[in-house]
Design a protein around this motif. Structure first.
Motif, short mmCIF file in Angstrom:
data_model
loop_
_atom_site.label_atom_id
_atom_site.label_comp_id
_atom_site.label_asym_id
_atom_site.label_seq_id
_atom_site.Cartn_x
_atom_site.Cartn_y
_atom_site.Cartn_z
N GLY A 194 2.85 -10.42 10.22
CA GLY A 194 3.14 -11.77 9.77
C GLY A 194 3.07 -12.07 8.30
O GLY A 194 2.26 -13.31 7.94
N VAL A 195 3.59 -11.24 7.34
CA VAL A 195 3.43 -11.18 5.92
C VAL A 195 4.65 -11.06 5.23
O VAL A 195 5.55 -10.06 5.93
N PRO A 196 5.30 -11.77 4.39
CA PRO A 196 6.67 -11.46 4.07
C PRO A 196 6.82 -9.99 3.72
O PRO A 196 6.05 -9.27 3.40
N PRO A 197 8.02 -9.35 3.68
CA PRO A 197 8.60 -8.24 3.42
C PRO A 197 7.91 -7.53 2.13
O PRO A 197 7.95 -8.21 1.18
N GLY A 198 7.51 -6.33 2.03
CA GLY A 198 7.21 -5.44 0.97
C GLY A 198 5.87 -4.49 1.14
O GLY A 198 5.51 -3.88 0.35
N LEU A 199 5.55 -4.66 2.22
CA LEU A 199 4.07 -3.56 2.74
C LEU A 199 4.57 -2.44 3.76
O LEU A 199 4.89 -2.94 4.72
N ALA A 200 4.20 -1.54 3.21
CA ALA A 200 4.38 -0.47 4.44
C ALA A 200 2.83 0.06 4.92
O ALA A 200 2.04 0.33 3.98
N LEU A 201 2.70 -0.17 6.22
CA LEU A 201 1.11 -0.06 6.78
C LEU A 201 1.07 1.10 7.72
O LEU A 201 2.15 1.13 8.50
N LEU A 202 0.05 2.06 7.41
CA LEU A 202 0.00 3.19 8.27
C LEU A 202 -1.35 3.56 8.67
O LEU A 202 -2.05 3.44 7.81
N MET A 203 -1.68 4.20 9.81
CA MET A 203 -2.86 4.59 10.25
C MET A 203 -2.75 5.86 10.65
O MET A 203 -2.10 6.28 11.46
N ILE A 252 -0.96 -8.39 -0.76
CA ILE A 252 -2.02 -7.83 -0.29
C ILE A 252 -2.98 -9.24 0.17
O ILE A 252 -3.63 -9.15 1.08
N VAL A 253 -3.04 -9.85 -0.75
CA VAL A 253 -3.76 -11.09 -0.58
C VAL A 253 -3.38 -12.19 0.69
O VAL A 253 -4.12 -12.21 1.62
N ALA A 254 -2.00 -11.87 0.82
CA ALA A 254 -1.55 -12.59 2.11
C ALA A 254 -1.74 -11.88 3.06
O ALA A 254 -2.08 -12.18 4.48
N LEU A 255 -1.63 -10.64 3.18
CA LEU A 255 -2.11 -9.53 4.14
C LEU A 255 -3.46 -9.64 4.75
O LEU A 255 -3.61 -9.94 6.04
N GLU A 256 -4.37 -9.99 3.66
CA GLU A 256 -5.72 -10.14 4.33
C GLU A 256 -5.97 -11.29 5.00
O GLU A 256 -6.51 -11.75 5.93
N THR A 257 -5.39 -12.43 4.62
CA THR A 257 -5.21 -13.89 5.12
C THR A 257 -4.33 -13.71 6.58
O THR A 257 -5.19 -14.26 7.63
N SER A 258 -3.53 -12.94 6.89
CA SER A 258 -2.86 -12.92 8.21
C SER A 258 -3.66 -12.19 9.03
O SER A 258 -3.69 -12.30 10.27
#
Length: 390
Positions: A194-203, A252-258
């Protein structure tokens, strides 16, 4: 909202107002204490969403394809045998990525509309000592849902790394990374996260990190190399400034929010919401005498639906009718049948009201194109299915 179109494609999705507001705040320094705290909290919240308290999260500026690239670049070396389990376009993309790093790939795929069975996977795993296997949880091109749990179990049984492409599933489909012993689960920001495009997230699991640490050759992708990124993640989580490449501060601020919104809803509640809405939406689609691409509802994704056009209906005309009524859908993506079907996303903050709007608009578009539809029938089927769940 007047003049605003409802975006119902499989990503980017409709975003929460608080997430969009977070994107608009003045950009701070990437080493400012307040931003470091946001970054650190985002890493910690990822572990909750992935259900991976022992995992190592990575947040890197890029797309879901970069997340796939990072997994391949760091874990695969020349002549490694890798099994690629494909359920559509993105399974084959993973094969292409792996081969760039010298992997010997074997592609396992089922007939269109089906998924590869665990029995077929085990049969192939018995043939050689694979280093890794990759599979797509929900392939955005086909709307097919693969059950990760038995595949992860087989990977452990045969001492094979398991890499799950969760681009269209993380935060929308059930994932228990640590419990299922998945080695890598990756995604992108613009889907159910739920964040606009632009982040690759991996665990990455600790087992995956150990495989990377024991490489015989250097990682051949400079930007994707965990050698550069792991110290950054470690430092930020310890609330210390660090630098390799400038992070996408506002994203990343938006990512934390979401992630806060997701965790507040609760993972089990969120997954159930996606399942319920998808089941009701499929009932609405069936009431329009439309067929979905998956052969059965049991293997149909809960984050999007891939639907065949009715015979005689021009896809471009249908899409145009819907856009004219303020709903945006996506065309087909799988090259061999691209003109035969369309896709509707229903993930993230999607609500029953959103899907009622989609079905209503789809009904009107089909009627305008002279497809036999009983007005209101899909809405009734949708509502009836939801009422059964309450």
């Amino acid at each position: 909202m007047k003049g605003r179109k409802l975006l119902m494609i499989p990503g980017p999705i409709e975003f929460e107002p608080d997430v969009l507001h977070a994107m608009s705040i003045p950009t701070t320094s990437h080493v400012a204490p307040d931003f470091i705290a946001v970054f650190a909290n985002s890493l910690e919240l990822m572990r909750t969403v992935w259900k991976s308290p022992k995992g190592q999260p990575f947040i890197v500026s890029g797309t879901g394809t970069l997340a796939m690239d990072m997994a391949a670049a760091n874990l695969i070396e020349t002549d490694d045998d890798v099994l690629v389990i494909s359920s559509g376009y993105f399974g084959k993309r993973f094969k292409d990525i792996l081969e760039r790093y010298g992997a010997n790939t074997t592609l396992l795929e089922a007939p269109l509309g089906e998924v590869v069975s665990p029995e077929a996977i085990e049969k192939e795993l018995k043939t050689r000592a694979y280093k890794a296997l990759t599979f797509t949880h929900v392939d955005t091109s086909t709307g097919l849902l693969v059950d990760p749990k038995p595949i992860a179990h087989l990977a452990k049984k045969y001492n094979v790394l398991s890499i799950l492409d969760g681009v269209c599933s993380v935060a929308g489909e059930e994932i228990n990374q640590d419990e299922w012993e998945l080695d890598v689960v990756l995604t992108a920001s613009q889907k159910a996260i739920g964040v606009p495009p632009g982040l690759a997230l991996l665990m990455a699991s600790q087992s995956a990190i150990q495989v990377w640490e024991n490489r015989k050759t250097p990682v051949s992708n400079y930007y994707a190399d965990w050698t550069n990124w792991l110290p950054i993640m470690t430092a930020y989580e310890a609330r210390r400034p660090s630098y390799f490449g400038t992070p996408a501060v506002n994203l990343i601020v938006a990512l934390e929010t979401s992630l806060k919104i997701i965790v507040q809803e609760g993972m089990d509640t969120r997954i159930k919401r996606h399942q319920n809405l998808a089941k009701a939406f499929r009932a609405g689609i069936a009431a329009l005498n439309l067929e979905i691409l998956p052969k059965t509802n049991a293997i149909a994704a809960n984050t999007l639906s891939a639907v065949y056009y009715p015979k005689g209906i021009d896809g471009g005309a249908l899409s145009a009718k819907m856009v004219a009524n303020n709903v945006i859908i996506a065309g087909g993506l799988l090259p061999e049948i691209k003109a035969d079907y369309f896709r509707i996303g229903h993930m993230g903050s999607v609500s029953a009201n959103d899907l009622i709007a989609v079905l209503s608009t789809l009904e009107r578009a089909l009627i305008a194109l002279e497809h036999s539809v009983v007005p209101g029938k899909s809405l009734q089927a949708f509502q009836n299915e939801l009422l059964k769940m309450n």
